[in-house]
Design an enzyme around this catalytic site. Structure first.
Site: not given
Length: 369
Positions: A48, A250, A252
């Site tokens: 990430c 993000d 993820h």
């Protein structure tokens, strides 16, 4: 505020959302070729922060080639530079900022492949990879000890064109910005576009509230590339704020690896986040962050310096320092240069002693026929 640009929420909401979805969005991917030949073929669970570093760098490259206000619409043809920027980040070992290159360059920073990076490690990796990227030709400066040194950045970014008639001369020492821009054509320093990354620790276990205003101020600067950070082992790319909430992209989400198509372009649908952006309260931020800024020209850097003087250095507890001269107690500043990679074959032999053994005639038995 999104990356140096203000949007009025009441009247410009759709403009705000399209500005956010225009940013390149990199997420976990699966089914790419194994890193290093035998390593992982997905970065889910560990990549990430690398993806956030890619997003910050991609934003710098967009600003460099296409400008901050690049519009993106689904199915709309984009300029060829946009395609070329996207190809720098595909999950293939031959793309200069791929997850493969970043993970393997991280080994030199003490991170094994598949290990989680922090913001500073990602900054160091990008700095090294940029040396091999001739097309974008970025100068990447990562500040040390919360201190940005103007003299070192100027040394790194002012490049003398190597033309025959100026090679022997040295530029006048007192070039200020105005006569420097006039003299660029005369063969005095040109400016190498600067990616400036400032890794910071804004508290011990959580962010110290005294830094909040200065942190938000950074997103208002026209040079802003946002910030890398998040929560422990959960990295986000922060691109702006609304009140006391940070807006972030993000990484993820795990998507399947995308490669170039037969016509040489990349289907970019999965590289833009079309959902409404995520937000988190600024006080929930992990104190370890890295701010990013992009200065295409020297005047952008000079104006960034005056903004920092005005907005960041006025605080009693400063978020970081900006100094004119290289601190005397630091080791000398040497602008990073591309390492020469050569193999002589000598490194395959452990020591010269092995070679000497073969010179001794006793080791050879003479066989009588």
């Amino acid at each position: 505020w999104i990356l140096g640009k203000q949007h009025l929420l009441k009247t410009e909401k759709s403009k705000l959302l399209s500005d956010i979805s225009a940013r390149l969005w990199f997420t976990y991917r699966r089914k790419f070729s194994p890193i290093g030949g035998t390593g992982p073929s997905s970065d889910a669970g560990w990549g990430c922060m690398l993806r956030c570093g890619q997003m910050m760098l991609a934003q710098a490259l967009i600003c460099r080639h296409l400008g901050r206000d690049l519009n993106w619409e689904k199915q709309k043809e984009q300029p060829k530079e946009y395609q070329r920027i996207l190809q720098c980040f595909l999950d293939r070992k031959d793309c200069c900022y791929s997850i493969h290159q970043m993970a393997q360059m991280g080994v030199g920073e003490g991170k094994s492949i598949g290990e989680w990076f922090g913001p500073n490690t990602v900054a160091q990796v990008l700095k090294k990879l940029a040396l091999f990227d001739e097309w974008n030709s970025l100068a990447v400066y990562v500040s040390m000890d919360n201190t940005v040194v103007i003299e070192d950045i100027k040394k790194m970014c002012c490049i003398l064109p190597l033309s025959a008639d100026t090679a022997g001369e040295s530029p006048p020492s007192s070039l200020n910005a105005s006569n420097r821009s006039k003299s660029t054509s005369a063969g005095w320093p040109a400016w190498k576009p600067l990616l400036l990354i400032v890794p910071l620790r804004l508290g011990i276990n959580q962010i110290n509230p005294v830094y909040v205003d200065a942190f938000k101020e950074c997103f208002k600067m026209p040079q802003s590339l946002g910030a890398l950070g998040g929560k422990p082992n959960n990295a986000y790319y922060f691109i702006g704020f609304l009140g006391d909430e940070l807006i972030f992209l993000d990484p993820h989400t795990t998507q399947t690896f995308v490669d170039t198509e037969e016509n040489g372009t990349v289907d970019d649908q999965t590289f833009h986040c079309l959902q409404s952006p995520q937000r988190m309260n600024i006080l929930n931020l992990d104190p370890s962050v890295a701010l990013g800024f992009f200065c295409k020209e020297e005047k952008d850097f000079d104006s960034w310096c005056s903004l920092v003087q005005k907005e960041i250095l006025k605080e009693n507890l400063r978020m970081f320092e900006l100094v004119q001269k290289h601190p005397s107690h630091w080791p000398p500043f040497i602008p990073p240069a591309k390492p020469e990679v050569t193999t002589t074959g000598a490194e395959f032999i452990d020591s010269t002693e092995q070679l000497e053994e073969f010179d001794l005639e006793e080791d050879f038995e003479i066989l009588s026929v």
